[in-house]
Design a protein around this motif. Structure first.
Motif, PDB file in Angstrom:
ATOM      1  N   GLU A  52      -2.731  -2.551  54.324  1.00  0.00           N
ATOM      2  CA  GLU A  52      -2.162  -3.813  53.857  1.00  0.00           C
ATOM      3  C   GLU A  52      -1.950  -4.781  55.017  1.00  0.00           C
ATOM      4  OE1 GLU A  52       1.531  -5.357  50.999  1.00  0.00           O
ATOM      5  OE2 GLU A  52       1.028  -3.219  51.149  1.00  0.00           O
ATOM      6  N   GLU A  53      -1.760  -4.224  56.226  1.00  0.00           N
ATOM      7  CA  GLU A  53      -1.605  -5.095  57.392  1.00  0.00           C
ATOM      8  C   GLU A  53      -2.841  -5.965  57.629  1.00  0.00           C
ATOM      9  OE1 GLU A  53      -2.694  -0.963  59.157  1.00  0.00           O
ATOM     10  OE2 GLU A  53      -1.688  -1.786  57.382  1.00  0.00           O
ATOM     11  N   ASP A  54      -4.008  -5.509  57.150  1.00  0.00           N
ATOM     12  CA  ASP A  54      -5.233  -6.295  57.309  1.00  0.00           C
ATOM     13  C   ASP A  54      -5.121  -7.653  56.615  1.00  0.00           C
ATOM     14  OD1 ASP A  54      -6.227  -4.072  58.563  1.00  0.00           O
ATOM     15  OD2 ASP A  54      -7.757  -3.614  57.076  1.00  0.00           O
ATOM     16  N   PHE A  55      -4.277  -7.717  55.591  1.00  0.00           N
ATOM     17  CA  PHE A  55      -4.200  -8.917  54.757  1.00  0.00           C
ATOM     18  C   PHE A  55      -2.905  -9.696  54.971  1.00  0.00           C
ATOM     19  CE2 PHE A  55      -6.650  -5.602  52.620  1.00  0.00           C
ATOM     20  CZ  PHE A  55      -7.884  -6.243  52.528  1.00  0.00           C
ATOM     21  N   ALA A  56      -2.166  -9.334  56.013  1.00  0.00           N
ATOM     22  CA  ALA A  56      -0.896 -10.019  56.270  1.00  0.00           C
ATOM     23  C   ALA A  56      -1.131 -11.325  57.015  1.00  0.00           C
ATOM     24  CB  ALA A  56       0.031  -9.119  57.083  1.00  0.00           C
ATOM     25  N   ALA A  57      -0.584 -12.401  56.489  1.00  0.00           N
ATOM     26  CA  ALA A  57      -0.622 -13.680  57.187  1.00  0.00           C
ATOM     27  C   ALA A  57       0.522 -13.760  58.186  1.00  0.00           C
ATOM     28  CB  ALA A  57      -0.533 -14.828  56.190  1.00  0.00           C
ATOM     29  N   ILE A  58       1.677 -13.208  57.802  1.00  0.00           N
ATOM     30  CA  ILE A  58       2.880 -13.206  58.640  1.00  0.00           C
ATOM     31  C   ILE A  58       3.598 -11.872  58.452  1.00  0.00           C
ATOM     32  CG2 ILE A  58       5.152 -14.241  59.051  1.00  0.00           C
ATOM     33  CD1 ILE A  58       2.924 -16.035  60.007  1.00  0.00           C
ATOM     34  N   ILE A  59       4.145 -11.333  59.518  1.00  0.00           N
ATOM     35  CA  ILE A  59       5.034 -10.169  59.443  1.00  0.00           C
ATOM     36  C   ILE A  59       6.365 -10.598  60.042  1.00  0.00           C
ATOM     37  CG2 ILE A  59       5.435  -7.801  60.198  1.00  0.00           C
ATOM     38  CD1 ILE A  59       2.352  -7.505  60.334  1.00  0.00           C
ATOM     39  N   GLN A  60       7.394 -10.595  59.212  1.00  0.00           N
ATOM     40  CA  GLN A  60       8.712 -11.072  59.621  1.00  0.00           C
ATOM     41  C   GLN A  60       9.625  -9.895  59.880  1.00  0.00           C
ATOM     42  OE1 GLN A  60       9.305 -14.662  59.427  1.00  0.00           O
ATOM     43  NE2 GLN A  60      11.147 -14.303  60.645  1.00  0.00           N
ATOM     44  N   ALA A  61      10.216  -9.844  61.094  1.00  0.00           N
ATOM     45  CA  ALA A  61      11.177  -8.806  61.459  1.00  0.00           C
ATOM     46  C   ALA A  61      12.392  -9.507  62.049  1.00  0.00           C
ATOM     47  CB  ALA A  61      10.581  -7.823  62.457  1.00  0.00           C
TER      48      ALA A  61
END
Length: 283
Positions: free
Chosen positions: A199-208
């Motif tokens: 699913e990380e392949d399709f992430a535009a943004i990862i918010q932490a």
């Protein structure tokens, strides 16, 4: 719930990493105790970088951090202690180095470190440190013209992989009678869980928290995942099975696993194990 499950700092390019409970995220990658990801690198006498691709024994060089120093251990060697406090620029010897298509000046770490690494590596080499005055940027072909600083990483500040992606690979490996592989074969900085495989392949943004990461390039895989990080020897090799389903047209059909990311916002934010994250997908 999606969370961070692993944070790993690699002080020396291609050597073992340090597993952390928390780390500071900066524009150039993870940092801990004023030590930065891929801040050091081993080079030959001509200044060309060396890695596990040609010297798999580098996996057995294990760093640990103290207040103002880093201790390195390797089989059959006395520990080597090197300072982590930066010397004054006037006192630092420099050396021209090359990593992929980047040429820059780095700080030479001295003859004692050179001798230690030469003995471990089986060839004459030197240890260098990224010069704070130097500037190396990730490829703007992928960062959409954003200036993304990096040190001695192959090309990008952060490598992120989901646990689901590794689980999917291991299911396929075990189905054909091969052993499951640990995540350290792929040497990510950040591992996340609670998302579907790849699913990380399709992430535009990862918010932490306040940190906003943007995946910009699928990570093409070299032979290093075929090296057992516990023994420094080749095998078993996951690349054959990855070739059957992980060829990526975005990079001319090369095998990809994980995503290279840059930091858009939140420099100085502390990431920690168990921290909740959110993925904004862009199908």
């Amino acid at each position: 719930m999606s969370t961070i499950t692993t944070l790993t700092l690699y002080p020396i390019k291609s050597c073992a990493g340090i597993s952390l409970q928390a780390a500071i995220i900066t524009a150039a990658g993870l940092s801990h105790q004023h030590v930065h990801d891929r801040e050091w690198m081993v080079v030959d006498q001509a200044g060309q970088f060396l890695s596990q691709r040609s010297h798999p024994v580098m996996a057995l060089i294990v760093p640990s951090l103290q207040a103002d120093s880093m201790t390195l251990q390797a089989p059959g060697m006395a520990p080597l202690e090197i300072p982590t406090v930066q010397p004054e620029a006037a006192q630092a010897a420099s050396m021209d180095v090359t990593i992929w298509d980047s040429s820059l000046s780095a700080r030479d770490c001295g003859d004692a470190a050179a001798g230690w690494f030469s003995q471990v590596m089986g060839q004459s080499c030197r240890l260098v440190r990224f010069d704070p005055e130097a500037r190396r940027l990730a490829s703007k072909k992928w960062t959409l013209d954003v200036d993304a600083p990096t040190r001695f990483a192959d090309g990008y500040p952060v490598l992120l992989i989901s646990q689901g992606s590794l689980d999917d690979l291991n299911q396929k490996l075990q189905a054909q009678g091969s052993a499951a592989l640990p995540m350290n074969r792929f040497r990510p900085n950040i591992v996340i869980d609670g998302v579907d495989p790849f699913e990380e392949d399709f992430a535009a943004i990862i918010q932490a928290g306040a940190a906003r990461l943007q995946p910009v390039k699928p990570c093409t895989r070299c032979p290093i995942p075929s090296i057992d990080q516990a023994t420094g020897k080749f095998g078993p090799d996951p690349m054959d099975i990855l070739l059957t389903y992980r060829g990526n047209p975005r990079v001319d059909g090369a095998v990809t696993f994980g995503v290279n990311a840059l930091l858009l916002e939140g420099a100085g934010e502390i990431l920690h194990i168990g921290q909740s994250i959110e993925l904004e997908l862009d199908f």
